[in-house]
Write an enzyme that holds these catalytic residues in place. Structure first.
Site, mmCIF file in Angstrom:
data_model
loop_
_atom_site.group_PDB
_atom_site.id
_atom_site.type_symbol
_atom_site.label_atom_id
_atom_site.label_comp_id
_atom_site.label_asym_id
_atom_site.label_seq_id
_atom_site.Cartn_x
_atom_site.Cartn_y
_atom_site.Cartn_z
ATOM 1 N N LYS A 166 8.986 0.981 -10.344
ATOM 2 C CA LYS A 166 9.822 1.221 -9.167
ATOM 3 C C LYS A 166 9.794 -0.104 -8.405
ATOM 4 C CE LYS A 166 10.773 2.539 -4.840
ATOM 5 N NZ LYS A 166 10.765 1.533 -3.772
ATOM 6 N N GLY B 259 -0.044 -0.822 -1.847
ATOM 7 C CA GLY B 259 0.816 -0.733 -0.661
ATOM 8 C C GLY B 259 0.077 -0.107 0.493
ATOM 9 N N SER B 260 0.820 0.605 1.327
ATOM 10 C CA SER B 260 0.242 1.109 2.573
ATOM 11 C C SER B 260 -0.604 2.361 2.340
ATOM 12 C CB SER B 260 1.355 1.431 3.567
ATOM 13 O OG SER B 260 2.092 2.537 3.103
ATOM 14 N N GLY C 44 1.855 5.489 2.647
ATOM 15 C CA GLY C 44 2.702 5.670 1.455
ATOM 16 C C GLY C 44 1.862 6.051 0.248
ATOM 17 N N GLY C 45 0.766 5.335 0.060
ATOM 18 C CA GLY C 45 -0.099 5.588 -1.091
ATOM 19 C C GLY C 45 -0.696 6.986 -1.041
ATOM 20 N N GLU D 156 -4.132 1.137 -4.536
ATOM 21 C CA GLU D 156 -4.927 0.177 -3.770
ATOM 22 C C GLU D 156 -4.304 0.159 -2.394
ATOM 23 O OE1 GLU D 156 -5.218 -3.769 -2.533
ATOM 24 O OE2 GLU D 156 -4.860 -4.126 -4.668
ATOM 25 N N CYS E 210 -4.537 -8.217 0.562
ATOM 26 C CA CYS E 210 -5.399 -7.036 0.645
ATOM 27 C C CYS E 210 -6.854 -7.434 0.851
ATOM 28 C CB CYS E 210 -5.241 -6.179 -0.598
ATOM 29 S SG CYS E 210 -4.964 -7.118 -2.074
ATOM 30 N N GLU F 145 -7.263 -1.325 8.807
ATOM 31 C CA GLU F 145 -6.605 -2.586 8.432
ATOM 32 C C GLU F 145 -5.430 -2.913 9.352
ATOM 33 O OE1 GLU F 145 -5.102 -4.352 4.206
ATOM 34 O OE2 GLU F 145 -4.064 -2.547 4.857
HETATM 35 P P1 NAP Z 1 4.621 0.863 1.359
HETATM 36 O O1 NAP Z 1 5.458 1.206 2.517
HETATM 37 O O2 NAP Z 1 3.458 1.725 1.077
HETATM 38 O O3 NAP Z 1 5.588 0.844 0.094
HETATM 39 C C1 NAP Z 1 5.104 0.554 -1.223
HETATM 40 C C2 NAP Z 1 6.019 1.224 -2.242
HETATM 41 O O4 NAP Z 1 5.837 2.640 -2.211
HETATM 42 C C3 NAP Z 1 7.487 0.992 -1.986
HETATM 43 O O5 NAP Z 1 8.141 0.896 -3.224
HETATM 44 C C4 NAP Z 1 7.904 2.251 -1.251
HETATM 45 O O6 NAP Z 1 9.255 2.577 -1.428
HETATM 46 C C5 NAP Z 1 7.042 3.302 -1.913
HETATM 47 N N1 NAP Z 1 6.720 4.401 -1.000
HETATM 48 C C6 NAP Z 1 5.960 4.304 0.118
HETATM 49 N N2 NAP Z 1 5.830 5.513 0.682
HETATM 50 C C7 NAP Z 1 6.500 6.392 -0.089
HETATM 51 C C8 NAP Z 1 6.735 7.798 -0.016
HETATM 52 N N3 NAP Z 1 6.235 8.521 0.975
HETATM 53 N N4 NAP Z 1 7.476 8.359 -0.971
HETATM 54 C C9 NAP Z 1 7.976 7.613 -1.972
HETATM 55 N N5 NAP Z 1 7.811 6.286 -2.091
HETATM 56 C C10 NAP Z 1 7.078 5.673 -1.169
HETATM 57 O O7 NAP Z 1 4.059 -0.613 1.459
HETATM 58 P P2 NAP Z 1 4.822 -2.006 1.701
HETATM 59 O O8 NAP Z 1 6.260 -1.844 1.934
HETATM 60 O O9 NAP Z 1 4.457 -2.883 0.571
HETATM 61 O O10 NAP Z 1 4.107 -2.604 2.972
HETATM 62 C C11 NAP Z 1 3.976 -1.917 4.146
HETATM 63 C C12 NAP Z 1 2.520 -1.897 4.563
HETATM 64 O O11 NAP Z 1 1.651 -1.705 3.432
HETATM 65 C C13 NAP Z 1 1.993 -3.177 5.164
HETATM 66 O O12 NAP Z 1 2.260 -3.275 6.533
HETATM 67 C C14 NAP Z 1 0.524 -3.090 4.877
HETATM 68 O O13 NAP Z 1 -0.130 -2.359 5.878
HETATM 69 C C15 NAP Z 1 0.421 -2.353 3.609
HETATM 70 N N6 NAP Z 1 0.144 -3.168 2.430
HETATM 71 C C16 NAP Z 1 -1.127 -3.213 1.982
HETATM 72 C C17 NAP Z 1 -1.412 -3.930 0.847
HETATM 73 C C18 NAP Z 1 -2.784 -3.988 0.324
HETATM 74 O O14 NAP Z 1 -2.999 -4.768 -0.557
HETATM 75 N N7 NAP Z 1 -3.703 -3.178 0.780
HETATM 76 C C19 NAP Z 1 -0.427 -4.618 0.163
HETATM 77 C C20 NAP Z 1 0.882 -4.536 0.626
HETATM 78 C C21 NAP Z 1 1.144 -3.798 1.750
HETATM 79 P P3 NAP Z 1 10.377 2.027 -0.430
HETATM 80 O O15 NAP Z 1 10.572 0.588 -0.767
HETATM 81 O O16 NAP Z 1 11.527 2.880 -0.772
HETATM 82 O O17 NAP Z 1 9.854 2.240 0.950
#
Ligand code: NAP
Length: 498
Positions: free
Chosen positions: A179, A236-237, A240-241, A260, A297, A385
Site C-alpha cells: 500500500k 507509521g503512527s 494508524g498502526g 513499528e 523512529c 513520541e
Molecule cells: P500514518 O498516518 O500511520 O500512515 C501510515 C500508513 O497507514 C499510510 O499508508 C496510511 O494511509 C495508513 N493508515 C493509517 N491509519 C489508517 C487507518 N486507520 N486505516 C487504514 N489505513 C491507515 O503515518 P504517517 O503518515 O507515515 O505519519 C504520520 C505520523 O506517524 C507522524 O507524525 C509520526 O508521529 C508517525 N510516524 C512514526 C514513525 C516511526 O518510525 N515510529 C515513522 C513515520 C511516521 P493514508 O496514506 O491513506 O493515510
C-alpha cells in the site's frame, strides 16, 4: 513522467478517481486512488503467485533480489530526483537511502543462500525405541503466504516499496502487496517499475508484487482484512498502526501485524560521563535530534540527567540547537502533528522552555524543554513520541529517581546510556530495567543510524512495536514471514524445494 497508475500483477491499472501528489518542489502529478477492488485483484494475484514463488529455491529468490537491486540502481537518478521533490529530503539522503535499500536486498540474497534462517532440525527415526518407536521428524521454516506492506512516510526507499519489509518477505518466499504512502507516490511508482522489470527478467509470476496507491483509508483496511493476506508489515503512527493491528486481531482468522509505531528513545547520562563530557554529549544529542528534521523512529527525544550534573549538558544542547535552522517536514500532516506534540509538551505542568522558535507550516525548527523527574512521572503524556526535532530534558534528583523514570517508560526501540569508567556500578543497576524496555541498548552513542546487520533489533515492547519478538531491520526480520512446519516420515522426494 509517472503513469499515476497502480501496478497490479505486471499491469499498470488506472482507476476512476485521482489524487494529486504534493511535492515540496517540482510539478504535482495525478495518481489513481486505490480502491478495495484494486486490493482484491492484487491479493488474488499474490495468492496465485504463491503456488510457484512459495516453492521456489533459495537460489532463484537470491537472483531475483539481486536483480531488483540492479534495476533500482539503473533508475538511480530518476528515483533521487522524484524522491527529493516528494519528500523534501536532501539529495545526499536519497542517495544514501538508495544504497541502504539495494544493500538490504543483496544482504537478504546472501542470507537465504547461507540457509541458516531455515532453522532446519532433524530428529532421526528410532524404530527400535521402547516402549514406542520414534518417527523421522524434520522441521524447517516455510513462507506464510501473501504479505501486506505499508510504505513509511519517513523512509521513501528503505522502508517503502522495496524496503526492508518487502525484501524480507520476498526473501522468505512470500508475494507482497504494497500500500503506497500518499506522501511519495511517484517514488513508489518508479521503484515498483524496477521490481516489475526484475520479475520479467527472472521469469517469475507477476502476482509476486503489486503496488496499490493510497488515497482513502479503505485501501489499508481492505488489505489487512483480506482473507488471503497472512501477515502485515507497517511503520507509521501509533493511532494508524493500532487501528490496523486491531483489525488484524478481529479477523475470523487473526494474522500477525508487525507494526513499528512510536518510541522516544531515552538517553540516560550517568554521573561521571555527564561531569566529564556533558557539553560534548549535548552537542551530539543536538545533531542526532535534528537529523532529518527529527523524523526518525530512533530519534532520542528524552535525556535523563542528574540535577548536579545537568548544567554543561543543557547549555551545550541549547547552544547547538539554536544554530539549527528550519528544516522541511515530510508532509503537512506530519508538520501539524509536530505542532500538536510541541503544544502537548509545552503545556505540561512543570515544563520549562529552553528553546522555542516559530516557522511556517511545512517547516520545523527545534524545541528544547526541561522538566523534573517528579513532574515527568506525574504526566504520562510527557513520555509520548513527538515526531520532529523536539527534545525534553528530565532532571532527576538522584540515581533512584533516574531508575523510577526508566521503570515508568513505555516500550522503546532503543535506550542509551552515556557512561564513563566511574559509572560501571550505576550502569549495572540500570541495565536490567532498560533490557525490559527496549529492543536495542547502546552505550556512548546515539541511536539514529540503524545498522542493517545480522545482529540488529529494530523493535521492542509495545508501542515501539506490536510484536516484541520481532525486528523490522536486519536479517532476523525474515522470521516475521515464516512459520515452522514439522515433516513426519515425509520422504525427501516430496519435501518442498529449499
Ligand atoms: P500514518 O498516518 O500511520 O500512515 C501510515 C500508513 O497507514 C499510510 O499508508 C496510511 O494511509 C495508513 N493508515 C493509517 N491509519 C489508517 C487507518 N486507520 N486505516 C487504514 N489505513 C491507515 O503515518 P504517517 O503518515 O507515515 O505519519 C504520520 C505520523 O506517524 C507522524 O507524525 C509520526 O508521529 C508517525 N510516524 C512514526 C514513525 C516511526 O518510525 N515510529 C515513522 C513515520 C511516521 P493514508 O496514506 O491513506 O493515510
Amino acid at each position: 513522467m509517472p503513469t499515476g497508475n497502480h501496478l497490479i500483477a505486471g499491469t499498470w491499472v488506472a482507476g476512476d478517481e485521482t489524487f494529486k501528489s504534493d511535492p515540496i518542489q517540482g510539478t504535482s502529478h495525478a495518481y489513481s486512488v486505490g480502491t478495495p477492488a484494486h486490493v482484491d485483484a492484487a491479493v488474488e494475484a499474490a495468492e496465485a503467485a504463491f503456488w510457484s514463488f512459495g516453492f521456489s529455491t533459495r537460489k532463484q529468490r537470491a537472483v531475483f533480489l539481486n536483480t531488483i537491486a540492479d534495476e533500482i540502481e539503473a533508475r538511480a537518478e530518476e528515483i533521487t530526483k522524484i524522491g527529493c521533490q516528494e519528500s523534501g529530503l536532501p539529495e545526499a539522503r536519497l542517495q544514501g537511502e538508495r544504497g541502504r535499500t539495494v544493500g538490504q536486498l543483496r544482504l537478504f540474497a546472501d542470507h537465504i543462500l547461507q540457509g541458516n534462517y531455515l532453522d532446519a532440525r532433524h530428529d532421526k527415526a528410532l524404530p527400535d525405541r521402547a516402549p514406542l518407536p520414534r518417527p523421522d521428524l524434520k522441521l524447517f521454516q516455510r513462507p506464510v503466504g501473501p504479505v501486506a506492506v505499508f510504505g513509511a512516510s519517513n523512509f521513501p526507499l528503505a522502508f517503502s516499496t522495496a524496503g526492508g519489509d518487502t525484501a524480507a518477505a520476498l526473501a522468505a518466499g512470500c508475494p507482497v502487496v504494497v500500500k503506497g504512502h500518499s506522501a511519495h507516490p511517484g517514488t513508489g511508482e518508479i521503484v515498483a517499475e524496477a521490481i516489475d522489470a526484475a520479475i520479467v527478467k527472472c521469469g517469475i509470476h507477476p502476482g509476486v508484487f503489486s503496488l496499490v496507491q493510497g488515497g482513502k483509508r479503505d485501501v489499508g483496511t481492505r488489505l489487512v482484512q483480506h482473507t488471503l493476506i497472512k501477515a502485515v508489515g507497517f511503520t507509521g503512527s501509533l493511532a494508524g498502526g493500532r487501528a490496523l493491528f486491531d483489525l488484524c486481531a478481529q479477523r475470523p482468522e487473526p494474522i500477525p501485524f508487525f507494526g513499528e509505531l512510536g518510541s522516544v528513545n531515552p538517553m540516560f547520562l550517568l554521573p561521571a560521563a555527564a561531569r566529564a563530557r556533558g557539553a560534548e554529549i549535548g552537542c551530539g544529542w543536538a545533531g542526532s535530534l535534528t537529523m532529518g528534521a527529527g523524523q526518525f523512529c530512533t530519534k532520542p527525544g528524552i535525556a535523563v540527567v542528574l540535577k548536579n550534573q545537568a548544567a554543561a549538558f543543557v547549555s551545550a544542547t541549547q547552544e547547538a540547537l539554536s544554530q539549527v535552522g528550519a528544516q522541511t517536514m515530510l508532509t503537512d500532516g506530519i508538520a501539524q502533528a509536530y505542532r500538536a506534540g510541541q503544544t502537548r509538551i509545552a503545556s505540561g505542568a512543570g515544563v520549562q522552555d529552553l528553546l522555542t522558535s516559530s516557522c511556517d507550516q511545512r517547516n520545523a525548527t527545534p524545541y528544547l524543554y526541561q522538566t523534573t523527574a517528579s513532574d515527568w512521572l506525574g504526566n504520562p503524556a510527557l513520555g509520548e513520541e513527538v515526531f520532529g526535532p523536539l527534545g525534553l530534558v528530565v532532571v532527576a534528583d538522584d540515581l533512584d529517581q533516574m531508575h523510577q523514570v526508566a521503570r515508568a517508560l513505555q516500550g522503546q526501540l532503543t535506550c542509551t546510556i552515556h557512561m564513563d569508567d566511574g559509572d560501571i556500578e550505576a550502569a549495572r543497576t540500570l541495565m536490567p530495567i532498560l533490557e525490559r524496555k527496549a529492543g536495542r541498548i547502546l552505550a556512548n552513542g546515539f541511536p539514529t543510524g540503524v545498522e542493517v546487520a545480522d545482529t540488529m533489533v529494530h523493535g521492542g515492547p509495545y508501542p515501539a512495536s506490536t510484536n516484541f519478538g520481532a525486528t523490522s531491520v536486519g536479517t532476523l526480520s525474515i522470521r516475521r514471514f515464516l512459520r515452522p512446519v514439522c515433516y513426519q516420515n515425509i520422504p525427501n522426494e516430496i519435501l518442498p524445494a529449499n
